[in-house]
Design an enzyme around this catalytic site. Sequence first.
Site, PDB file in Angstrom:
ATOM      1  N   THR A 135       4.034 -11.765   6.413  1.00 54.77           N
ATOM      2  CA  THR A 135       2.758 -11.250   5.401  1.00 54.77           C
ATOM      3  C   THR A 135       2.020 -12.742   5.493  1.00 54.77           C
ATOM      4  O   THR A 135       2.562 -13.836   5.527  1.00 54.77           O
ATOM      5  CB  THR A 135       2.678 -11.024   4.009  1.00 54.77           C
ATOM      6  OG1 THR A 135       1.878 -11.536   3.305  1.00 54.77           O
ATOM      7  CG2 THR A 135       4.244 -11.454   3.959  1.00 54.77           C
ATOM      8  N   ASP A 136       0.909 -12.938   5.070  1.00 52.66           N
ATOM      9  CA  ASP A 136       0.481 -14.329   5.036  1.00 52.66           C
ATOM     10  C   ASP A 136       0.510 -15.205   3.724  1.00 52.66           C
ATOM     11  O   ASP A 136       0.471 -16.166   3.077  1.00 52.66           O
ATOM     12  CB  ASP A 136      -0.952 -14.265   5.032  1.00 52.66           C
ATOM     13  CG  ASP A 136      -1.937 -13.148   3.829  1.00 52.66           C
ATOM     14  OD1 ASP A 136      -1.129 -12.816   3.509  1.00 52.66           O
ATOM     15  OD2 ASP A 136      -3.207 -13.426   3.549  1.00 52.66           O
ATOM     16  N   GLU A 137       1.233 -14.227   3.068  1.00 55.34           N
ATOM     17  CA  GLU A 137       2.055 -14.592   1.864  1.00 55.34           C
ATOM     18  C   GLU A 137       3.503 -15.389   1.823  1.00 55.34           C
ATOM     19  O   GLU A 137       3.379 -16.341   0.799  1.00 55.34           O
ATOM     20  CB  GLU A 137       2.717 -13.903   0.477  1.00 55.34           C
ATOM     21  CG  GLU A 137       1.913 -12.850   0.524  1.00 55.34           C
ATOM     22  CD  GLU A 137       1.756 -12.161  -1.074  1.00 55.34           C
ATOM     23  OE1 GLU A 137       2.278 -11.880  -1.879  1.00 55.34           O
ATOM     24  OE2 GLU A 137       1.044 -11.351  -0.840  1.00 55.34           O
ATOM     25  N   TYR A 160       9.090 -11.955  -3.709  1.00 54.92           N
ATOM     26  CA  TYR A 160       8.726 -11.108  -1.687  1.00 54.92           C
ATOM     27  C   TYR A 160       8.414 -12.313  -1.117  1.00 54.92           C
ATOM     28  O   TYR A 160       9.292 -12.061  -0.071  1.00 54.92           O
ATOM     29  CB  TYR A 160       7.444 -10.191  -2.244  1.00 54.92           C
ATOM     30  CG  TYR A 160       6.694  -9.846  -1.116  1.00 54.92           C
ATOM     31  CD1 TYR A 160       7.276  -9.150  -0.871  1.00 54.92           C
ATOM     32  CD2 TYR A 160       5.623 -10.423  -0.847  1.00 54.92           C
ATOM     33  CE1 TYR A 160       7.125  -8.460   0.591  1.00 54.92           C
ATOM     34  CE2 TYR A 160       4.678 -10.139   0.210  1.00 54.92           C
ATOM     35  CZ  TYR A 160       5.449  -8.849   0.921  1.00 54.92           C
ATOM     36  OH  TYR A 160       5.197  -8.778   2.097  1.00 54.92           O
ATOM     37  N   LYS A 164      10.507 -12.487   2.345  1.00 56.35           N
ATOM     38  CA  LYS A 164       9.557 -12.687   4.060  1.00 56.35           C
ATOM     39  C   LYS A 164       9.709 -13.746   4.798  1.00 56.35           C
ATOM     40  O   LYS A 164      10.074 -14.090   6.285  1.00 56.35           O
ATOM     41  CB  LYS A 164       8.370 -12.092   3.522  1.00 56.35           C
ATOM     42  CG  LYS A 164       8.194 -10.757   3.202  1.00 56.35           C
ATOM     43  CD  LYS A 164       8.147  -9.719   4.160  1.00 56.35           C
ATOM     44  CE  LYS A 164       7.794  -9.074   5.404  1.00 56.35           C
ATOM     45  NZ  LYS A 164       8.232  -8.264   5.944  1.00 56.35           N
TER      46      LYS A 164
HETATM   47  P1  NAD Z   1       6.125  -0.552   1.910  1.00 54.80           P
HETATM   48  O1  NAD Z   1       6.351  -0.230   0.587  1.00 54.80           O
HETATM   49  O2  NAD Z   1       4.525   0.592   1.467  1.00 54.80           O
HETATM   50  O3  NAD Z   1       6.943   0.582   2.209  1.00 54.80           O
HETATM   51  C1  NAD Z   1       7.708  -0.388   2.852  1.00 54.80           C
HETATM   52  C2  NAD Z   1       8.914   1.071   3.132  1.00 54.80           C
HETATM   53  O4  NAD Z   1      10.239   0.362   3.940  1.00 54.80           O
HETATM   54  C3  NAD Z   1       9.159   2.254   2.996  1.00 54.80           C
HETATM   55  O5  NAD Z   1       8.955   3.552   3.680  1.00 54.80           O
HETATM   56  C4  NAD Z   1      10.511   2.257   2.735  1.00 54.80           C
HETATM   57  O6  NAD Z   1      10.789   3.277   2.580  1.00 54.80           O
HETATM   58  C5  NAD Z   1      11.009   1.041   3.521  1.00 54.80           C
HETATM   59  N1  NAD Z   1      12.301   0.393   3.314  1.00 54.80           N
HETATM   60  C6  NAD Z   1      12.658  -0.518   1.991  1.00 54.80           C
HETATM   61  N2  NAD Z   1      13.695  -0.939   2.103  1.00 54.80           N
HETATM   62  C7  NAD Z   1      14.165   0.048   2.886  1.00 54.80           C
HETATM   63  C8  NAD Z   1      15.613  -0.877   3.668  1.00 54.80           C
HETATM   64  N3  NAD Z   1      16.511  -0.801   2.910  1.00 54.80           N
HETATM   65  N4  NAD Z   1      15.817   0.808   4.732  1.00 54.80           N
HETATM   66  C9  NAD Z   1      15.236   1.317   5.435  1.00 54.80           C
HETATM   67  N5  NAD Z   1      13.523   1.278   5.252  1.00 54.80           N
HETATM   68  C10 NAD Z   1      13.241   0.935   4.206  1.00 54.80           C
HETATM   69  O7  NAD Z   1       5.123  -1.280   2.030  1.00 54.80           O
HETATM   70  P2  NAD Z   1       3.789  -1.369   3.395  1.00 54.80           P
HETATM   71  O8  NAD Z   1       2.839  -2.183   2.619  1.00 54.80           O
HETATM   72  O9  NAD Z   1       4.165  -0.753   3.822  1.00 54.80           O
HETATM   73  O10 NAD Z   1       4.584  -2.750   3.785  1.00 54.80           O
HETATM   74  C11 NAD Z   1       5.181  -3.246   5.103  1.00 54.80           C
HETATM   75  C12 NAD Z   1       5.398  -4.527   6.088  1.00 54.80           C
HETATM   76  O11 NAD Z   1       4.252  -4.887   6.374  1.00 54.80           O
HETATM   77  C13 NAD Z   1       6.021  -5.159   5.117  1.00 54.80           C
HETATM   78  O12 NAD Z   1       6.952  -5.660   5.867  1.00 54.80           O
HETATM   79  C14 NAD Z   1       5.388  -5.839   4.578  1.00 54.80           C
HETATM   80  O13 NAD Z   1       6.014  -7.532   4.448  1.00 54.80           O
HETATM   81  C15 NAD Z   1       3.636  -6.319   5.809  1.00 54.80           C
HETATM   82  N6  NAD Z   1       3.162  -6.436   5.126  1.00 54.80           N
HETATM   83  C16 NAD Z   1       2.290  -5.313   4.547  1.00 54.80           C
HETATM   84  C17 NAD Z   1       0.716  -6.118   3.742  1.00 54.80           C
HETATM   85  C18 NAD Z   1      -0.123  -5.006   3.114  1.00 54.80           C
HETATM   86  O14 NAD Z   1      -0.975  -5.202   2.516  1.00 54.80           O
HETATM   87  N7  NAD Z   1       1.137  -4.511   2.328  1.00 54.80           N
HETATM   88  C19 NAD Z   1       0.169  -7.039   4.028  1.00 54.80           C
HETATM   89  C20 NAD Z   1       1.246  -7.696   5.327  1.00 54.80           C
HETATM   90  C21 NAD Z   1       2.133  -7.426   5.646  1.00 54.80           C
HETATM   91  P1  TYD Z   2      -1.670  -6.353  -4.800  1.00 56.19           P
HETATM   92  O1  TYD Z   2      -2.266  -5.179  -4.278  1.00 56.19           O
HETATM   93  O2  TYD Z   2      -0.375  -6.911  -5.086  1.00 56.19           O
HETATM   94  O3  TYD Z   2      -0.799  -7.199  -3.799  1.00 56.19           O
HETATM   95  P2  TYD Z   2      -1.046  -8.999  -3.701  1.00 56.19           P
HETATM   96  O4  TYD Z   2       0.272  -9.177  -5.053  1.00 56.19           O
HETATM   97  O5  TYD Z   2       0.811  -8.688  -2.314  1.00 56.19           O
HETATM   98  O6  TYD Z   2      -1.424  -9.881  -2.891  1.00 56.19           O
HETATM   99  O7  TYD Z   2      -2.383  -7.278  -5.568  1.00 56.19           O
HETATM  100  C1  TYD Z   2      -3.476  -7.973  -5.757  1.00 56.19           C
HETATM  101  C2  TYD Z   2      -4.309  -9.026  -6.105  1.00 56.19           C
HETATM  102  O8  TYD Z   2      -4.545  -7.842  -7.186  1.00 56.19           O
HETATM  103  C3  TYD Z   2      -3.649 -10.304  -7.102  1.00 56.19           C
HETATM  104  O9  TYD Z   2      -4.141 -11.164  -6.672  1.00 56.19           O
HETATM  105  C4  TYD Z   2      -2.930  -9.297  -7.885  1.00 56.19           C
HETATM  106  C5  TYD Z   2      -3.854  -8.412  -8.349  1.00 56.19           C
HETATM  107  N1  TYD Z   2      -3.542  -7.586  -8.953  1.00 56.19           N
HETATM  108  C6  TYD Z   2      -4.606  -7.116 -10.773  1.00 56.19           C
HETATM  109  O10 TYD Z   2      -4.972  -7.864 -11.067  1.00 56.19           O
HETATM  110  N2  TYD Z   2      -4.434  -6.436 -11.370  1.00 56.19           N
HETATM  111  C7  TYD Z   2      -3.612  -4.892 -10.320  1.00 56.19           C
HETATM  112  O11 TYD Z   2      -2.837  -4.511 -11.643  1.00 56.19           O
HETATM  113  C8  TYD Z   2      -2.572  -5.429  -9.383  1.00 56.19           C
HETATM  114  C9  TYD Z   2      -1.567  -4.313  -8.722  1.00 56.19           C
HETATM  115  C10 TYD Z   2      -2.614  -6.493  -9.050  1.00 56.19           C
END
Ligand code: NAD
Ligand code: TYD
Length: 354
Positions: A135-137, A160, A164
């Site tokens: 992630t960019d975070e 988180y 990462k």
């Molecule tokens: P998500 O929370 O929707 O899915 C995570 C999955 O991992 C789930 O299916 C969960 O059951 C599985 N999991 C969790 N712990 C586990 C373990 N110990 N063993 C096996 N499986 C396990 O997450 P997502 O949004 O799909 O994110 C996927 C990846 O992409 C993550 O690594 C996250 O850091 C990265 N990412 C997400 C975003 C975003 O905006 N969602 C952006 C950039 C990077």
């Molecule tokens: P989120 O979807 O949790 O992603 P991330 O924290 O990984 O960026 O949140 C996106 C943005 O929205 C973040 O600035 C927090 C804000 N946010 C709200 O204002 N209200 C909400 O209920 C949630 C879940 C997030």
Amino acid sequence: MKNLLVTGGCGFIGTNFVRYLLSAKCKKTGFNGRIINVDKLTYAGNPFNLAEFEKKYPDRYSFVKSDICDVKAMEGIFDRFKIDSICHFAAESHVDRSIAEPDTFIKTNINGTFTLLELARKNQDRLLLFHHVSTDEVFGSLGNQGFFTEKTPYDPSSPYSASKAASDHLVRAYARTYGLPVTISNCSNNYGPYQFPEKLIPLMILNSFKGKPLPVYGEGFNVRDWLYVADHCRAIFEIMKKGKRGETYNIGGHCEMTNIDVVTRICSMLDEKIPQKNGKPRKDLIRFVKDRPGHDLRYAIDSSKLEKELGWVPEESFDTGLEKTIDWYLDNEGWVKMVIDGEYRKWIEKHYEE
Ligand code: NAD
Ligand code: TYD
């Protein structure tokens, strides 16, 4: 890549990625191998997302319920399926949960990645690639100016993002120390089908559809750089195919928006599609609530390396991606009910022995 281990394939991005790899379009662009999806099925993992493929493509898709931290189980999977490449998504992914209960973030995101790296190292003779999805975070917060590049120093703010960041460092260390063939991608905020409705966009779509309050943290001026999930999946696959081993690529959509603008856009799109019965605009449902501790102000990605070196560009604009996302949530009430009620948890208990 003949036997590709996808971890976390039952979550939001993993599901979209597996669907992409098994699509006809992707077959043309070069993936004919077998996918072994390993997922622990936490609250965020839904086995029904991909269940159809076990029957449809028994030779190309297998699912194993397992924890990536379980060394014995993962060892068995590497041996049984002769894993030669890995795309690692599995993680605890929600910042607010990491603030409330950081424990599982450390276990899964750091120790889980370490377990996979060790197994990759032990099977290095046949390992073609370990792609780490991040992630960019990890870069922390930007002020009003500038962008994250691949050279931006790490400065994570939440448990988180710190977990990462730790996993990214481990992956890089394994490349430098043991010569493991790795690539890493750091992507901005995703949205699209199958996202668990705790994240901003699906939560706001579902709450505003039902006329429930829309909690916006602080004043809603925090900025995120949004990317439609299909564009992310395509970028990951391009990096896996053509990315230089040992390199990191930033992925982003040139789509910076304040949270309040995102929520207002969702409200107006839903008002156009299905006006509220009381005739009021949905933006009246917005409530400004207590801010998240350590809330990063702004994320913005410079993805020029990926664009120049691998020719990737996003296909969706925020409006086209958001419309697809809203339509998906409106058309998939059954999925929404299932994940909100947690109804399928009972099914998981019955079908898988812990
Ligand atoms: P998500 O929370 O929707 O899915 C995570 C999955 O991992 C789930 O299916 C969960 O059951 C599985 N999991 C969790 N712990 C586990 C373990 N110990 N063993 C096996 N499986 C396990 O997450 P997502 O949004 O799909 O994110 C996927 C990846 O992409 C993550 O690594 C996250 O850091 C990265 N990412 C997400 C975003 C975003 O905006 N969602 C952006 C950039 C990077
Ligand atoms: P989120 O979807 O949790 O992603 P991330 O924290 O990984 O960026 O949140 C996106 C943005 O929205 C973040 O600035 C927090 C804000 N946010 C709200 O204002 N209200 C909400 O209920 C949630 C879940 C997030």
